[in-house]
Design a protein around this motif. Structure first.
Motif, PDB file in Angstrom:
ATOM      1  N   LEU A  81       0.828  -1.213   0.000  1.00 33.81           N
ATOM      2  CA  LEU A  81       0.000   0.000   0.000  1.00 33.81           C
ATOM      3  C   LEU A  81       0.857   1.256   0.000  1.00 33.81           C
ATOM      4  O   LEU A  81       0.511   2.256  -0.623  1.00 33.81           O
ATOM      5  CB  LEU A  81      -0.928   0.001   1.219  1.00 33.81           C
ATOM      6  CG  LEU A  81      -2.000  -1.089   1.238  1.00 33.81           C
ATOM      7  CD1 LEU A  81      -2.747  -1.079   2.573  1.00 33.81           C
ATOM      8  CD2 LEU A  81      -2.980  -0.921   0.081  1.00 33.81           C
ATOM      9  N   ARG A  82       1.974   1.198   0.729  1.00 40.29           N
ATOM     10  CA  ARG A  82       2.877   2.368   0.747  1.00 40.29           C
ATOM     11  C   ARG A  82       3.269   2.753  -0.672  1.00 40.29           C
ATOM     12  O   ARG A  82       3.187   3.911  -1.061  1.00 40.29           O
ATOM     13  CB  ARG A  82       4.153   2.013   1.523  1.00 40.29           C
ATOM     14  CG  ARG A  82       4.028   2.187   2.996  1.00 40.29           C
ATOM     15  CD  ARG A  82       5.310   1.748   3.714  1.00 40.29           C
ATOM     16  NE  ARG A  82       4.948   1.347   5.050  1.00 40.29           N
ATOM     17  CZ  ARG A  82       5.423   0.295   5.715  1.00 40.29           C
ATOM     18  NH1 ARG A  82       6.345  -0.476   5.167  1.00 40.29           N
ATOM     19  NH2 ARG A  82       4.991   0.031   6.918  1.00 40.29           N
ATOM     20  N   ARG A  83       3.703   1.760  -1.444  1.00 39.96           N
ATOM     21  CA  ARG A  83       4.147   2.038  -2.819  1.00 39.96           C
ATOM     22  C   ARG A  83       2.964   2.448  -3.687  1.00 39.96           C
ATOM     23  O   ARG A  83       3.063   3.340  -4.521  1.00 39.96           O
ATOM     24  CB  ARG A  83       4.835   0.794  -3.405  1.00 39.96           C
ATOM     25  CG  ARG A  83       6.232   0.578  -2.803  1.00 39.96           C
ATOM     26  CD  ARG A  83       6.981  -0.542  -3.494  1.00 39.96           C
ATOM     27  NE  ARG A  83       6.409  -1.851  -3.213  1.00 39.96           N
ATOM     28  CZ  ARG A  83       6.704  -2.587  -2.134  1.00 39.96           C
ATOM     29  NH1 ARG A  83       7.562  -2.125  -1.225  1.00 39.96           N
ATOM     30  NH2 ARG A  83       6.153  -3.767  -1.951  1.00 39.96           N
ATOM     31  N   PHE A  84       1.844   1.792  -3.449  1.00 39.63           N
ATOM     32  CA  PHE A  84       0.659   2.036  -4.258  1.00 39.63           C
ATOM     33  C   PHE A  84       0.168   3.482  -4.118  1.00 39.63           C
ATOM     34  O   PHE A  84      -0.061   4.179  -5.102  1.00 39.63           O
ATOM     35  CB  PHE A  84      -0.431   1.047  -3.834  1.00 39.63           C
ATOM     36  CG  PHE A  84      -1.725   1.175  -4.564  1.00 39.63           C
ATOM     37  CD1 PHE A  84      -1.865   0.694  -5.863  1.00 39.63           C
ATOM     38  CD2 PHE A  84      -2.836   1.776  -3.964  1.00 39.63           C
ATOM     39  CE1 PHE A  84      -3.075   0.806  -6.544  1.00 39.63           C
ATOM     40  CE2 PHE A  84      -4.038   1.891  -4.636  1.00 39.63           C
ATOM     41  CZ  PHE A  84      -4.158   1.400  -5.924  1.00 39.63           C
ATOM     42  N   TYR A  85       0.043   3.934  -2.867  1.00 35.09           N
ATOM     43  CA  TYR A  85      -0.469   5.295  -2.657  1.00 35.09           C
ATOM     44  C   TYR A  85       0.612   6.342  -2.960  1.00 35.09           C
ATOM     45  O   TYR A  85       0.300   7.453  -3.390  1.00 35.09           O
ATOM     46  CB  TYR A  85      -1.047   5.448  -1.253  1.00 35.09           C
ATOM     47  CG  TYR A  85      -2.336   4.661  -1.068  1.00 35.09           C
ATOM     48  CD1 TYR A  85      -3.458   4.949  -1.852  1.00 35.09           C
ATOM     49  CD2 TYR A  85      -2.428   3.615  -0.147  1.00 35.09           C
ATOM     50  CE1 TYR A  85      -4.635   4.213  -1.716  1.00 35.09           C
ATOM     51  CE2 TYR A  85      -3.611   2.884  -0.010  1.00 35.09           C
ATOM     52  CZ  TYR A  85      -4.700   3.189  -0.790  1.00 35.09           C
ATOM     53  OH  TYR A  85      -5.859   2.461  -0.655  1.00 35.09           O
ATOM     54  N   GLN A  86       1.863   5.981  -2.749  1.00 37.44           N
ATOM     55  CA  GLN A  86       2.962   6.883  -3.132  1.00 37.44           C
ATOM     56  C   GLN A  86       2.864   7.173  -4.632  1.00 37.44           C
ATOM     57  O   GLN A  86       3.003   8.311  -5.075  1.00 37.44           O
ATOM     58  CB  GLN A  86       4.307   6.234  -2.802  1.00 37.44           C
ATOM     59  CG  GLN A  86       5.496   7.020  -3.331  1.00 37.44           C
ATOM     60  CD  GLN A  86       6.829   6.377  -2.955  1.00 37.44           C
ATOM     61  OE1 GLN A  86       7.063   6.068  -1.789  1.00 37.44           O
ATOM     62  NE2 GLN A  86       7.692   6.164  -3.935  1.00 37.44           N
ATOM     63  N   ASN A  87       2.620   6.145  -5.375  1.00 35.71           N
ATOM     64  CA  ASN A  87       2.535   6.294  -6.821  1.00 35.71           C
ATOM     65  C   ASN A  87       1.357   7.191  -7.223  1.00 35.71           C
ATOM     66  O   ASN A  87       1.483   8.057  -8.080  1.00 35.71           O
ATOM     67  CB  ASN A  87       2.404   4.914  -7.449  1.00 35.71           C
ATOM     68  CG  ASN A  87       2.498   5.000  -8.948  1.00 35.71           C
ATOM     69  OD1 ASN A  87       3.435   5.597  -9.477  1.00 35.71           O
ATOM     70  ND2 ASN A  87       1.501   4.442  -9.630  1.00 35.71           N
ATOM     71  N   LYS A  88       0.230   7.003  -6.555  1.00 40.28           N
ATOM     72  CA  LYS A  88      -0.925   7.857  -6.857  1.00 40.28           C
ATOM     73  C   LYS A  88      -0.627   9.310  -6.521  1.00 40.28           C
ATOM     74  O   LYS A  88      -1.009  10.232  -7.249  1.00 40.28           O
ATOM     75  CB  LYS A  88      -2.152   7.382  -6.079  1.00 40.28           C
ATOM     76  CG  LYS A  88      -2.736   6.081  -6.604  1.00 40.28           C
ATOM     77  CD  LYS A  88      -4.190   5.930  -6.150  1.00 40.28           C
ATOM     78  CE  LYS A  88      -4.785   4.629  -6.679  1.00 40.28           C
ATOM     79  NZ  LYS A  88      -6.252   4.604  -6.604  1.00 40.28           N
ATOM     80  N   ARG A  89       0.060   9.497  -5.385  1.00 39.82           N
ATOM     81  CA  ARG A  89       0.437  10.864  -5.023  1.00 39.82           C
ATOM     82  C   ARG A  89       1.316  11.487  -6.103  1.00 39.82           C
ATOM     83  O   ARG A  89       1.125  12.629  -6.512  1.00 39.82           O
ATOM     84  CB  ARG A  89       1.184  10.879  -3.684  1.00 39.82           C
ATOM     85  CG  ARG A  89       1.667  12.271  -3.322  1.00 39.82           C
ATOM     86  CD  ARG A  89       3.090  12.307  -2.795  1.00 39.82           C
ATOM     87  NE  ARG A  89       4.009  11.561  -3.642  1.00 39.82           N
ATOM     88  CZ  ARG A  89       5.224  11.193  -3.281  1.00 39.82           C
ATOM     89  NH1 ARG A  89       5.675  11.492  -2.093  1.00 39.82           N
ATOM     90  NH2 ARG A  89       6.012  10.522  -4.100  1.00 39.82           N
ATOM     91  N   THR A  90       2.269  10.691  -6.587  1.00 39.28           N
ATOM     92  CA  THR A  90       3.180  11.200  -7.621  1.00 39.28           C
ATOM     93  C   THR A  90       2.409  11.575  -8.878  1.00 39.28           C
ATOM     94  O   THR A  90       2.648  12.632  -9.480  1.00 39.28           O
ATOM     95  CB  THR A  90       4.247  10.137  -7.935  1.00 39.28           C
ATOM     96  OG1 THR A  90       4.918   9.803  -6.717  1.00 39.28           O
ATOM     97  CG2 THR A  90       5.254  10.641  -8.950  1.00 39.28           C
ATOM     98  N   VAL A  91       1.483  10.731  -9.250  1.00 32.55           N
ATOM     99  CA  VAL A  91       0.664  11.002 -10.431  1.00 32.55           C
ATOM    100  C   VAL A  91      -0.116  12.301 -10.246  1.00 32.55           C
ATOM    101  O   VAL A  91      -0.162  13.152 -11.141  1.00 32.55           O
ATOM    102  CB  VAL A  91      -0.297   9.814 -10.701  1.00 32.55           C
ATOM    103  CG1 VAL A  91      -1.344  10.191 -11.747  1.00 32.55           C
ATOM    104  CG2 VAL A  91       0.492   8.591 -11.143  1.00 32.55           C
ATOM    105  N   MET A  92      -0.696  12.468  -9.064  1.00 36.06           N
ATOM    106  CA  MET A  92      -1.471  13.684  -8.834  1.00 36.06           C
ATOM    107  C   MET A  92      -0.576  14.918  -8.835  1.00 36.06           C
ATOM    108  O   MET A  92      -0.912  15.944  -9.442  1.00 36.06           O
ATOM    109  CB  MET A  92      -2.252  13.606  -7.520  1.00 36.06           C
ATOM    110  CG  MET A  92      -3.082  14.887  -7.272  1.00 36.06           C
ATOM    111  SD  MET A  92      -4.153  14.793  -5.817  1.00 36.06           S
ATOM    112  CE  MET A  92      -5.653  14.117  -6.531  1.00 36.06           C
ATOM    113  N   GLN A  93       0.577  14.810  -8.200  1.00 37.27           N
ATOM    114  CA  GLN A  93       1.482  15.974  -8.162  1.00 37.27           C
ATOM    115  C   GLN A  93       1.930  16.363  -9.562  1.00 37.27           C
ATOM    116  O   GLN A  93       1.951  17.545  -9.913  1.00 37.27           O
ATOM    117  CB  GLN A  93       2.707  15.669  -7.293  1.00 37.27           C
ATOM    118  CG  GLN A  93       2.371  15.547  -5.826  1.00 37.27           C
ATOM    119  CD  GLN A  93       3.594  15.733  -4.918  1.00 37.27           C
ATOM    120  OE1 GLN A  93       3.519  16.438  -3.924  1.00 37.27           O
ATOM    121  NE2 GLN A  93       4.701  15.093  -5.261  1.00 37.27           N
ATOM    122  N   GLN A  94       2.295  15.351 -10.358  1.00 38.07           N
ATOM    123  CA  GLN A  94       2.747  15.652 -11.718  1.00 38.07           C
ATOM    124  C   GLN A  94       1.633  16.305 -12.529  1.00 38.07           C
ATOM    125  O   GLN A  94       1.859  17.278 -13.239  1.00 38.07           O
ATOM    126  CB  GLN A  94       3.251  14.374 -12.394  1.00 38.07           C
ATOM    127  CG  GLN A  94       4.676  14.043 -11.963  1.00 38.07           C
ATOM    128  CD  GLN A  94       5.126  12.660 -12.416  1.00 38.07           C
ATOM    129  OE1 GLN A  94       4.321  11.878 -12.910  1.00 38.07           O
ATOM    130  NE2 GLN A  94       6.406  12.369 -12.221  1.00 38.07           N
TER     131      GLN A  94
END
Lengths: 408, 408
Positions: free
Chosen positions: B304-317
């Motif tokens: 989940l850490r990696r999963f939500y980290q990735n979503k955060r990155t997508v949103m930030q970009q």
């Protein structure tokens, strides 16, 4: 050292534990204890196979709502199923007047918080269900008791208590009743009296909080479905808040119960529930819905009626055999409880340690009285122990009671 | 016609609905709506197969406690598993100081009822989690806000607010904080500041209510487990009430959360929970226990850490691409939320209907401020929508914001 007493609210300073919960814990601790204390349903009767199959089918992941946050009001298909159950009980209600609660205990808590202010007076039966007493008192409301007769609440006493309370300048707006197989007495409010109670509520401008966990579990040798017709069914004016539950019919571990209330009230209860726990667990709501949809609920209820009727008969016979007319009780026509009046010489509270010594446990009557009475009474629950244990438990209890009489 | 207003308690007259719940309902109603509003976990990540297998295995009927009433504190094996989880977070606690709650929302409600009297003052962060604000206000406590800096709560402001409040003769005894990836800002209280906060609490004689639903979900590119060490871990004196939950890691639908508190407090919370719902549903507690015992929880969390980290990155970009430096936000180092400051000309509340028109939804910042501020802020949750929907939702939102700026 921190003195935590300094930090507690007035509510926390006064909240008291449940006598029944305490008895339940006691019962768990002793290995050969026979418990007539808590009103637990018999888990041998739970529809384990159906629940197992249903859980297996709903937990596929195709419907995310099974494990996701959901609406505070409840899972919509479940709300609609509850509407149908209510219709069968004579209550016609739009789905928007329903709220799923995390057990009826939550329903009582929500009602209390929505309706009672500290210093108000609320009315309960003498005796009354301890869970309601605790939830109500937690709002710092003062509880006054209304007497019961053989056919339930005494309307003359109701009128008198309301008049007296108002004359003293206090606000009294609500009456809590359990019309079907009341906890703890097992009494049923008679049908004519239900109508009169509605009329009295209108005349006295009271709301009625009608708690009905046991109505479906009438005993066919002593009552009919008609006898259990909810007061809410005839509530044209909107005076009744109705609570019921799947705890005694499907299983208490789901904590799925419900309420029906007039629109302005249900809206407040919804807001209160948002604050209390956001929503009742989704999986449990889905399982209960499927159990209704697949006919498990409808199949179970008549079986349970006969099952608990039989346990009641076993307990009554054992009590008669062991104690003859030393004690008396109103014959339960449904529900889980038998309400015993002991000889005047016997104090049910003081008898508890002696009963525990003999490995049998009950709830002393005083826990159910808001006026400090009930010393010579006790509640026996026949729902959980198997028949042989009921017989053995009554033998033990009879020994204790006879010993008390001899001491007295 | 009955005027129900006459019947409501003071609490009922003032209780308000949750802004986030309202947004959630809105989002459900429109078919192509992209919702950044509620902090829902992604159900695609729930361990459906494990839960399905576990439910199938526990629902055999051999262990009646799976569907029976159980102790208010919680299912004992689950309590012991939670102790082990806490130990890994640095919190050593006897199992007797734990309480399972029906979601952390219930924990907040219980704490509020145990600690706050009408007219008291309690402190929350500026901004703070709306569910806590609602639960606290429901006791008629007055909430005052304490500013936050980049590393969380401003201790100078805390001292000032307490001093000022007490000088005005009001009782202030509690501070509510979310130290890990705060809802709504995503901020993390720095480790040195956590120690200083404990010292400040001792000096000011405050209890700390530490709410930690997101601590396990730190993003490995920006934080470590050590950064999330709970304040409770260093609470030698007994000043901290700690809450956490399985809602964001296993699934919210179970409503299984927990609290740790000093003995006198946990005893009061237990009594409060008896009144609130008797106990958290048994089946859910058994499933969560088994999910821990079988290693599902331990396996899930790093994924989940990696999963939500990735979503955060997508949103930030997406936000950078679409809006450049028109908006700003503190980079989330864990959790579910991204806290956006808009240009001064844009009012997030007024923008809601325009956003809904463009089929994108967020929570306006003002909902999180107890001092009426936050008009130019909004909370975006990146946890639920799939990546492509995050990108599309940000495009829609950017259009709306740019339009607002042009109008402004």
């Amino acid at each position: 050292m921190i003195d935590y007493d300094d930090f507690f609210s007035r509510v926390a300073h006064t909240t008291q534990g449940s006598a029944i919960r305490k008895m339940g814990v006691m019962a768990l601790k002793a290995p050969d204890m026979i418990s007539f204390a808590p009103g637990y349903p018999d888990p041998a009767m739970f529809a384990w196979q159906d629940f197992r199959q249903i859980a297996h089918e709903v937990l596929t992941g195709t419907d995310p709502s099974v494990l996701q946050y959901g609406p505070t009001r409840g899972y919509r298909p479940l709300l609609e199923s509850v509407c149908a159950i209510l219709r069968a009980r004579g209550i016609e209600t739009p789905v928007d007047n329903l709220l799923i609660t995390t057990g009826s205990q939550q329903g009582l808590d929500l009602v209390a918080r929505a309706l009672f202010d500290p210093g108000d007076v609320a009315l309960v039966e003498l005796p009354a269900y301890t869970g309601a007493i605790a939830a109500f008192r937690n709002t710092q409301v003062t509880l006054l008791g209304v007497r019961q007769e053989a056919d339930g609440i005494d309307l003359g006493d109701l009128e008198e208590v309301v008049t007296r309370t108002r004359a003293s300048g206090r606000r009294v707006r609500c009456l809590y009743v359990v019309p079907n197989f009341q906890n703890p007495t097992g009494l049923l409010i008679g049908l004519p009296k239900r109508r009169h109670l509605l009329q009295a509520a209108a005349r006295l401008d009271l709301l009625i909080i009608e708690d009905d966990p046991y109505g479906a579990l009438y005993f066919e040798d002593a009552a009919t479905a008609e006898d259990t017709r909810p007061i809410k069914a005839d509530d044209a004016e909107g005076r009744v808040i109705y609570l019921s539950s799947f705890s005694k019919t499907l299983a208490p571990g789901f904590r799925v119960a419900w309420m029906v209330a007039p629109t302005p009230i249900v809206e407040k209860l919804d807001l209160g529930k948002q604050v209390s726990d956001l929503m009742t667990p989704s999986l449990d709501q889905h399982i209960v819905f499927e159990a209704i949809r697949r006919g498990v609920f409808e199949r179970q209820v008549p079986v349970l009626r006969r099952f608990y009727q039989n346990k009641r008969t076993v307990m009554q016979q054992a009590l008669r055999t062991e104690l003859g007319d030393l004690i008396r009780w109103p014959e339960p026509r449904g529900g889980f409880f038998l309400w015993v009046t002991l000889p005047e010489a016997v104090d049910a509270d003081e008898m508890v340690p002696r009963a525990v010594e003999q490995r049998v446990i009950y709830v002393a009557g005083s826990a159910f009285f808001v006026n400090g009475r009930g010393q010579h009474m006790l509640r026996l629950s026949f729902s959980l122990p198997p028949e042989a244990r009921i017989v053995e438990g009554v033998k033990r209890l009879a020994q204790v009671i006879k010993h008390e009489i001899a001491r007295g």
